[in-house]
Write an enzyme that holds these catalytic residues in place. Structure first.
Site, PDB file in Angstrom:
ATOM      1  N   ASP A   1       0.859  -1.169   0.000  1.00  0.00           N
ATOM      2  CA  ASP A   1       0.000   0.000   0.000  1.00  0.00           C
ATOM      3  C   ASP A   1       0.909   1.237   0.000  1.00  0.00           C
ATOM      4  OD1 ASP A   1      -3.206   0.604   1.604  1.00  0.00           O
ATOM      5  OD2 ASP A   1      -2.087   1.780   0.139  1.00  0.00           O
TER       6      ASP A   1
HETATM    7  C1  GLC Z   1      -4.156   4.397  -0.225  1.00  0.00           C
HETATM    8  C2  GLC Z   1      -5.080   3.271   0.125  1.00  0.00           C
HETATM    9  C3  GLC Z   1      -5.229   2.218  -0.933  1.00  0.00           C
HETATM   10  C4  GLC Z   1      -5.071   2.846  -2.300  1.00  0.00           C
HETATM   11  C5  GLC Z   1      -3.637   3.369  -2.394  1.00  0.00           C
HETATM   12  C6  GLC Z   1      -3.373   4.006  -3.759  1.00  0.00           C
HETATM   13  O1  GLC Z   1      -3.382   4.755   0.876  1.00  0.00           O
HETATM   14  O2  GLC Z   1      -4.868   2.615   1.369  1.00  0.00           O
HETATM   15  O3  GLC Z   1      -6.509   1.602  -0.755  1.00  0.00           O
HETATM   16  O4  GLC Z   1      -5.317   1.888  -3.312  1.00  0.00           O
HETATM   17  O5  GLC Z   1      -3.354   4.305  -1.378  1.00  0.00           O
HETATM   18  O6  GLC Z   1      -4.122   5.163  -3.897  1.00  0.00           O
END
Ligand code: GLC
Length: 733
Positions: free
Chosen positions: A290
């Site tokens: 993430d």
């Molecule tokens: C965010 C989220 C995730 C998302 C990622 C990219 O922090 O936790 O769900 O897909 O960043 O935007």
């Protein structure tokens, strides 16, 4: 002579093949087997080229203001992926051209983005979609999202979100499919099939990404990103099944979560990322971290610095690093120091290249450029959006048949901050949805009741704050109307990522507005738009009817107006329980029974939640009858069929979702009070009936799972439960 000719033939042949080798290396031969192409390419790549493949940079920032994307770097033609926040396919093609033509090997970039519940056509939030119990419609919405995304330059979405959630203080409850693991698994399959289609290499299909792997929703106290204490049995029983279902459906990628899993964070957890995902489930795609979750291992206290964080994440089984540059900065050193082997690097890059080849990016690195009017918001997309929105709305209360609005009513009071809202009504992670695309509730009502009733609008108050100056105007509107419809709810950033709240009640000013409107002594219809279950212990009593519309997206107006007028007969049923109050959290339908079931409950509120999982009213009535089993006793290896007859005994056509549960009253470990194991939704005309069948596979549907993921099917008594009616049967040795 003969030998000379043969020698010449051999030499010429070798030259041709090597010549063809220089002109067309194997990895570029779309007719060669993908695995051969990967090995050929890997053999040509330098360490730097391999490590660059394992990185994702942002291009702009994602839809989440909490993650302010670094200002766009000059894109390296070697970068593996871009988190691409632009709607312009030609821009994507320009960047891709750099990768294809300005790099030594021409490895295409994979462009990803958070298309969570729509790209430009915005569908209801996922929590709402689950309340439709219509997997076909959810799949259709994902197909549409994929097409709009693909035509905007994307190959990959960070969706579906599969976090089974039972704590509505956690804002991300809005992004998943509710509190049940089986339901989440079914919607996972629908979403993966919708996004990925029959073949990832086809146009308009995009790679899915199952997130947030795993146990993220147990973030302590509903505080986002916090420690999650997950027993291994709970991990296997509740949180892993949706991911397994998504993997079996062919999901190309997985995203590791921010959360700590009982001491070993999700983004450094070899057990979940490698032993389960890769070795047990044989996932052959890749895992992306993430946003910065590799770097966050330092904050979580399992890495002394980013270098150690990178090593732990990589060795645990995270192949691509999202935006924090840990891999690109530290993997070269770690390889040079022998802490990470080239074999391991190759296996990680192999997985990334495999997904790119499955997507057909080497042969078709560019997307078609079509005009915006042929790309977005097509009439057929809006039809699906309205249908899914209306089927996701849940009629929670309808005393005295207050709804649908009687044709006798000629004056309707339209009150509240949500009535003309076009921003919050889309919910969080609204992708590229635009407020100007949204049909507001008020606009929908104007169309629906044109020449039928007069609308008397007053905002009454804002979503929060304490300015009550609008109350008197609202009361006046109510006093001159036959019925008062109050549109309340949450701002979109009150849920979603980093949207944790200590209370799930609406701000007091909204409750006070309803209290004020009681003075008009007219029927009150409460319409709620939220990203989570709300605390309604006070509001519920004040209203004759209550509808939870969630955050319905672009077609909010038509969907809500259709429900209120009766053009849409409500068919939504809760995929998550509404507690009496915040203090009652966690409370969910498939809890284990208490040691003293009648004791131990909070003394100051009723024992049961306000509305259970599965609750939802209709404008018609359904009679369940003739529940029967194909046998009352079967062996483990045999199957059992349960069926029920459902009659639409009212005078309005409708759709009924039938939820089938099993119960194992006595087992080696305690089992949930009941467990959803099947559901089906059918249209039934007024006065007609339909038969719903549940084909029970004992090992799949009746077994329990232990802390090691092993399923156990025990002989003994079981129940099938449908519409609160229990019917018993036995499994015999
Ligand atoms: C965010 C989220 C995730 C998302 C990622 C990219 O922090 O936790 O769900 O897909 O960043 O935007």
């Amino acid at each position: 002579m003969k030998r000379n000719i043969l020698t010449i033939i051999l030499l010429v042949t070798c030259n041709i093949s090597s010549f063809s080798q220089t002109r067309q290396p194997l990895y570029k031969d779309k007719n060669a087997p993908i695995e051969d192409r990967i090995e050929n390419l890997l053999g040509l790549m330098t360490l730097d080229e391999k490590i660059k493949q394992m990185n994702q940079w942002t291009y702009g920032q994602n839809a989440n203001p909490n993650n302010i994307g670094d200002k766009m770097k000059a894109v390296s033609p070697l970068i593996g992926s871009l988190l691409y926040r632009s709607t312009h396919p030609e821009y994507r093609n320009q960047i891709q051209k750099k990768a294809m033509e300005e790099s030594r090997l021409g490895i295409p970039i994979i462009f990803g983005f958070d298309c969570i519940h729509g790209y430009r056509t915005i569908f209801p939030i996922s929590l709402a979609q689950a309340c439709s119990w219509n997997t076909d419609l959810v799949k259709k919405s994902c197909e549409i999202s994929a097409k709009e995304s693909w035509l905007s330059g994307l190959d990959w979405t960070f969706s579906p979100m599969l976090d089974v959630a039972r704590d509505a203080r956690w804002g991300r409850v809005s992004e998943g499919y509710g509190e049940d693991s089986y339901a989440t698994s079914q919607f996972a399959i629908a979403a993966v099939n919708g996004y990925q289609g029959a073949n990832l290499a086809d146009k308009y299909t995009i790679a899915a990404c199952l997130k947030h792997y795993v146990g993220y929703s147990l973030s302590e106290g509903g505080r986002d990103y916090h420690y999650s204490d997950v027993s291994m049995q709970t991990l296997w029983e509740t949180f892993l099944p949706p991911f397994e279902a998504g993997i079996k459906a062919g999901a190309a990628t997985v995203m590791s979560g921010f959360n700590d899993i009982s001491g070993v964070p999700a983004s450094a957890n070899h057990y979940t990322l490698t032993e389960i995902l890769k070795e047990k489930w044989n996932h052959d795609g890749f895992v992306i971290s993430d946003w910065g979750s590799v770097r966050n291992l330092v904050e979580q206290g399992v890495a002394k610095d980013k270098k150690e964080a990178g090593m732990k994440s990589f060795l645990a089984g995270v192949e691509m690093d999202m935006v924090d540059d840990v891999y690109v900065d530290y993997l070269p050193e770690l390889v040079a120091e022998g802490k990470i082997s080239m074999t391991a690097i190759d296996e990680a890059v192999r997985r990334i290249l495999r997904v790119k080849m499955q997507l057909g990016l080497f042969e078709n690195p560019y997307v078609d450029v079509v005009s915006e009017e042929n790309r977005y918001l097509l009439p057929e997309y809006l039809e699906v959006a309205e249908q899914l929105a209306s089927e996701s709305m849940v009629l929670l209360k309808n005393d005295n048949q207050t709804l649908p609005i009687s044709s006798k009513y000629k004056n309707l009071a339209i009150i509240g901050p949500m009535a003309k809202d076009s921003i919050n009504i889309m919910g969080s992670w609204e992708g590229m949805g635009r407020p100007e695309d949204v049909e507001t509730i008020y606009e929908g009502l104007e169309k629906e009741f044109k020449n039928k009733a007069d609308l008397h609008y007053a905002k009454g108050c804002d979503f929060d704050g304490d300015d009550r100056n609008g109350f008197s105007e609202a009361l006046k509107a109510a006093e001159k109307s036959d019925v008062v419809i109050v549109f309340l709810g949450e701002k979109k950033n009150w849920s979603g990522e980093n949207g944790s709240r200590s209370s799930i009640a609406l701000p007091k000013i909204q409750e006070d507005l309803v209290e004020e409107l009681l003075k008009a002594k007219k029927p009150i219809i409460l319409v709620l738009s939220s990203g989570r279950p709300l605390e309604l212990i006070r509001l519920n009593k004040l209203a004759d009817a209550v509808v939870e519309i969630w955050q319905p997206g672009t077609m909010a107006g038509s969907a809500v107006a259709g429900i209120l007028s009766g053009r849409h007969n409500p068919s939504g049923k809760l995929s998550i329980t509404f507690p009496q109050s915040t203090g009652q959290i966690p409370i969910y339908y498939n809890m284990r029974e208490s040691a003293r079931p009648t004791l131990g409950h909070y003394q100051d509120i009723p024992r049961d939640p306000l509305y259970w999982f599965g609750h939802g009213l209709s404008y018609t009535t359904y009679e369940y009858s003739n529940i029967k089993l194909s046998s009352t006793q079967i062996k483990r290896s045999e199957t059992l069929t349960a069926e029920v007859e459902v009659t639409n005994s009212g005078d309005i056509d409708g759709k009924e979702a039938v939820l089938w549960f099993i119960k194992d009253p006595v087992a080696t470990i305690s089992r949930p009070m009941k467990e959803l194991q099947f559901f089906d939704k059918k249209f039934i005309k007024a006065g007609e009936k339909a038969i719903y069948r549940f084909e029970i596979d004992p090992m799949r549907d009746l077994s329990y799972v232990d802390s090691f993921g092993k399923k156990h099917l025990e002989a003994g008594d079981y129940f099938v439960i449908v519409n609160e009616q229990k019917i018993s049967f036995q499994i015999i040795d």
